[in-house]
Scaffold this motif. Structure first.
Motif, mmCIF file in Angstrom:
data_model
loop_
_atom_site.group_PDB
_atom_site.id
_atom_site.type_symbol
_atom_site.label_atom_id
_atom_site.label_comp_id
_atom_site.label_asym_id
_atom_site.label_seq_id
_atom_site.Cartn_x
_atom_site.Cartn_y
_atom_site.Cartn_z
ATOM 1 N N MET A 62 0.826 -1.207 0.000
ATOM 2 C CA MET A 62 0.000 0.000 0.000
ATOM 3 C C MET A 62 0.861 1.258 0.000
ATOM 4 S SD MET A 62 -3.066 1.015 -0.191
ATOM 5 C CE MET A 62 -4.079 2.458 0.074
ATOM 6 N N GLY A 63 2.001 1.200 0.689
ATOM 7 C CA GLY A 63 2.892 2.347 0.735
ATOM 8 C C GLY A 63 3.419 2.713 -0.630
ATOM 9 N N ALA A 75 1.439 10.299 -4.625
ATOM 10 C CA ALA A 75 1.966 11.522 -4.014
ATOM 11 C C ALA A 75 3.046 12.167 -4.854
ATOM 12 C CB ALA A 75 2.513 11.209 -2.620
ATOM 13 N N ALA A 76 3.672 11.423 -5.766
ATOM 14 C CA ALA A 76 4.769 11.956 -6.574
ATOM 15 C C ALA A 76 4.291 12.683 -7.819
ATOM 16 C CB ALA A 76 5.715 10.829 -6.984
ATOM 17 N N VAL A 77 2.992 12.755 -8.075
ATOM 18 C CA VAL A 77 2.466 13.415 -9.275
ATOM 19 C C VAL A 77 2.900 14.871 -9.379
ATOM 20 C CG1 VAL A 77 0.351 14.190 -10.399
ATOM 21 C CG2 VAL A 77 0.533 11.845 -9.593
ATOM 22 N N PRO A 78 2.740 15.702 -8.327
ATOM 23 C CA PRO A 78 3.143 17.115 -8.488
ATOM 24 C C PRO A 78 4.626 17.312 -8.755
ATOM 25 C CG PRO A 78 1.761 16.812 -6.541
ATOM 26 C CD PRO A 78 2.162 15.458 -7.004
ATOM 27 N N LEU A 94 13.832 22.950 -4.441
ATOM 28 C CA LEU A 94 13.707 22.480 -3.057
ATOM 29 C C LEU A 94 12.390 21.740 -2.856
ATOM 30 C CD1 LEU A 94 15.060 25.642 -1.189
ATOM 31 C CD2 LEU A 94 16.295 23.546 -1.774
ATOM 32 N N PHE A 95 11.344 22.207 -3.524
ATOM 33 C CA PHE A 95 10.034 21.562 -3.426
ATOM 34 C C PHE A 95 10.087 20.119 -3.931
ATOM 35 C CE2 PHE A 95 6.221 20.640 -6.048
ATOM 36 C CZ PHE A 95 5.288 20.480 -5.047
ATOM 37 N N VAL A 96 10.762 19.902 -5.058
ATOM 38 C CA VAL A 96 10.841 18.549 -5.631
ATOM 39 C C VAL A 96 11.747 17.658 -4.790
ATOM 40 C CG1 VAL A 96 11.637 17.239 -7.630
ATOM 41 C CG2 VAL A 96 10.300 19.311 -7.955
ATOM 42 N N ILE A 97 12.873 18.192 -4.331
ATOM 43 C CA ILE A 97 13.778 17.384 -3.493
ATOM 44 C C ILE A 97 13.065 16.915 -2.235
ATOM 45 C CG2 ILE A 97 15.881 17.453 -2.097
ATOM 46 C CD1 ILE A 97 17.051 19.368 -4.119
ATOM 47 N N GLY A 98 12.435 17.865 -1.536
ATOM 48 C CA GLY A 98 11.721 17.490 -0.321
ATOM 49 C C GLY A 98 10.542 16.580 -0.595
ATOM 50 N N GLY A 99 9.846 16.810 -1.733
ATOM 51 C CA GLY A 99 8.686 15.985 -2.042
ATOM 52 C C GLY A 99 9.048 14.547 -2.351
ATOM 53 N N ILE A 100 10.105 14.326 -3.145
ATOM 54 C CA ILE A 100 10.515 12.953 -3.457
ATOM 55 C C ILE A 100 11.005 12.242 -2.194
ATOM 56 C CG2 ILE A 100 12.172 11.571 -4.739
ATOM 57 C CD1 ILE A 100 9.919 12.634 -6.440
ATOM 58 N N ALA A 101 11.744 12.968 -1.358
ATOM 59 C CA ALA A 101 12.182 12.363 -0.093
ATOM 60 C C ALA A 101 10.988 12.019 0.787
ATOM 61 C CB ALA A 101 13.126 13.314 0.639
ATOM 62 N N LEU A 102 9.980 12.874 0.808
ATOM 63 C CA LEU A 102 8.784 12.601 1.604
ATOM 64 C C LEU A 102 8.017 11.403 1.050
ATOM 65 C CD1 LEU A 102 7.415 13.970 4.063
ATOM 66 C CD2 LEU A 102 5.903 15.132 2.449
ATOM 67 N N CYS A 103 7.943 11.292 -0.282
ATOM 68 C CA CYS A 103 7.285 10.124 -0.882
ATOM 69 C C CYS A 103 8.018 8.831 -0.553
ATOM 70 C CB CYS A 103 7.205 10.298 -2.399
ATOM 71 S SG CYS A 103 6.109 11.610 -2.949
ATOM 72 N N PRO A 136 5.215 8.074 2.853
ATOM 73 C CA PRO A 136 4.252 8.173 1.745
ATOM 74 C C PRO A 136 2.855 8.618 2.179
ATOM 75 C CG PRO A 136 4.756 5.884 2.242
ATOM 76 C CD PRO A 136 5.728 6.717 3.014
ATOM 77 N N THR A 137 2.439 8.269 3.391
ATOM 78 C CA THR A 137 1.106 8.682 3.847
ATOM 79 C C THR A 137 1.019 10.203 3.989
ATOM 80 O OG1 THR A 137 0.867 6.577 5.032
ATOM 81 C CG2 THR A 137 -0.637 8.365 5.619
ATOM 82 N N ILE A 138 2.042 10.792 4.613
ATOM 83 C CA ILE A 138 2.067 12.257 4.767
ATOM 84 C C ILE A 138 2.171 12.927 3.401
ATOM 85 C CG2 ILE A 138 3.343 14.185 5.759
ATOM 86 C CD1 ILE A 138 4.221 12.359 7.988
ATOM 87 N N ALA A 139 2.970 12.336 2.511
ATOM 88 C CA ALA A 139 3.115 12.904 1.174
ATOM 89 C C ALA A 139 1.798 12.863 0.409
ATOM 90 C CB ALA A 139 4.196 12.144 0.407
ATOM 91 N N ALA A 140 1.022 11.789 0.573
ATOM 92 C CA ALA A 140 -0.264 11.696 -0.109
ATOM 93 C C ALA A 140 -1.238 12.747 0.402
ATOM 94 C CB ALA A 140 -0.853 10.301 0.079
ATOM 95 N N LEU A 141 -1.208 13.036 1.708
ATOM 96 C CA LEU A 141 -2.081 14.065 2.262
ATOM 97 C C LEU A 141 -1.668 15.461 1.789
ATOM 98 C CD1 LEU A 141 -2.495 12.767 5.924
ATOM 99 C CD2 LEU A 141 -4.131 12.573 4.031
ATOM 100 N N ALA A 142 -0.364 15.648 1.539
ATOM 101 C CA ALA A 142 0.121 16.957 1.107
ATOM 102 C C ALA A 142 -0.222 17.252 -0.350
ATOM 103 C CB ALA A 142 1.637 17.036 1.293
ATOM 104 N N VAL A 143 -0.648 16.229 -1.109
ATOM 105 C CA VAL A 143 -0.963 16.439 -2.521
ATOM 106 C C VAL A 143 -2.204 17.310 -2.685
ATOM 107 C CG1 VAL A 143 -1.788 15.253 -4.588
ATOM 108 C CG2 VAL A 143 0.164 14.361 -3.358
#
Length: 405
Positions: free
Chosen positions: A1-2, A9-12, A161-170, A174-181
């Protein structure tokens, strides 16, 4: 599921900066960060990722900045390539995360089918997000002077910085990253609707044929009916005030590389530029070129004292002066030079900036730097238009055959 949450979450991040997101994902995968039991990345890994992405971002910005300055007609292909790259990169990332590239013998048919659905959904969502992102970027880059002010540089650094942090968060949450989408998609959708509403407000239906016509147009591109155009503001947007002087309005349109008749953007400027919408030529006769050049000369002469005054301010004056130059109609001829002349003009401008940037901090002497750059760029871009007008005058005129009796 993760893995599925990480993909969605990686779409943006793939939709905004696919090359940076792909590089980050590859580096994290090389160090085993996608493993389930992976802990926090070591310090050298984070340093390597940030350094590599910064180099890739700087190289990409430098290359495209110079290429589009010389060949503006390549700009649409850059946006198409960005959307295609985002879509393909997102699908490859999704396939890797859900194991869709494994052989059918290693996975059941249901898992392969689910993986294919996830990859397809990732591609569709990334395509939609990338197209919205490119429309927003096109709207920002169409504003004159936005590059000199550093707005695009700050925006690109923020996206980095947005992409670096986002990929690391994904990868690690992954749950927090999905909520941030959700808020991210909401902000992009809001910006896209604002841009679309702004573009629609600049158009009106022709009373004669109902063709969508730009408010600044002198003629309808459909039926050719004459209309009262709206004036342009300093950044090339239409206002609610009617254009008082037709000749000055035509110059304002050509200065923004728009058609002199229907006000639609020209794909490329130059003495032989022709509108793809209505077929009108930018300069129908050599006299039109001379009228345009005289108006550009007067605009430059009017703004030189202001550029000298702004340029007298150390350091900041150089950036502000170039921004004012771009916003004004004094840089009108820059949109109509051929690629080799634009290349020479750009080299002259960059060379003068490097040569006189140190003198700019000297009181009184620095005030001449920005006007000197403006004059040098103007003369370099002016020469091909004047040469085209002289060549057209020297060309032999074919005699008209006599009418049959």
């Amino acid at each position: 599921m993760g893995s599925y949450l990480a993909v969605l979450a990686a779409v943006p991040y793939f939709g905004s900066r696919p090359l940076i997101a792909t590089t980050a994902a590859l580096l994290l995968a090389a160090f085993g960060a996608f493993e389930t039991d992976a802990g926090a990345p070591p310090q050298f890994l984070a340093t390597g990722v940030i350094g590599t992405l910064f180099v890739a971002w700087s190289a990409q910005r430098f290359v495209w900045g110079h290429v589009e300055a010389v060949w503006p007609h390549l700009s649409p292909w850059r946006w198409r390539a960005a959307v295609a790259t985002a879509t393909v990169s997102g699908m490859v990332f999704a396939g890797y995360r859900v194991g869709a590239f494994a052989s059918s013998a290693e996975r059941p048919a249901s898992a392969l089918l689910l993986g294919g659905v996830v990859v397809g959904a990732m591609g569709a969502l990334t395509l939609v997000f990338a197209r919205a992102h490119t429309r927003i970027r096109q709207g920002l880059e169409a504003i004159p002077g936005v590059d000199e002010l550093g707005v695009l540089m700050v925006l690109e650094a923020g996206e980095l910085l947005f992409v670096i942090g986002g990929i690391a968060l994904c990868t690690f949450a992954p749950t927090i990253a999905a909520l941030a989408v959700l808020p991210i998609i909401g902000m992009v959708t809001w910006a896209w609707f604002i841009l679309r509403a702004r573009e629609e407000s600049e158009r009106i239906a022709c009373p004669a044929c109902a063709t969508s016509t730009h408010r600044a147009a002198l003629r309808c591109p459909g039926c050719g009916a004459l209309r009262e155009p709206s004036a342009l503001d300093v950044i090339g947007r239409t206002t609610r005030t009617p254009a008082a002087d037709t000749q000055a309005h035509v110059f304002a349109l050509l200065a923004r590389c728009r058609c002199r008749a229907c006000a639609e953007p020209l794909k490329a400027g130059g003495p032989e530029a022709c509108c793809a919408r209505c077929g009108a030529r930018a300069f129908p006769t050599p006299d039109d070129i001379r009228v345009f050049l005289r108006a550009a000369d007067r605009a430059l002469m009017r703004i030189l004292p202001l550029l000298a005054l702004i340029g007298a301010v150390p350091v900041i004056g150089l950036v502000a002066g170039l921004c004012v130059l771009r916003l004004s109609s004094a840089s009108a001829v820059a949109a109509h030079g051929r690629w080799k002349h634009r290349l020479v003009a750009r080299a002259v401008r960059v060379g003068l900036m490097m040569a006189f940037s140190l003198l700019q901090v000297v009181p009184f002497v620095g005030a001449a730097v920005v006007p000197l750059i403006a004059v040098a760029s103007h003369l370099s871009n002016r020469r091909p238009l004047l040469h085209a007008a002289s060549t057209a005058d020297a060309a032999p005129v074919e005699p008209v055959p006599p009418a049959p009796a």
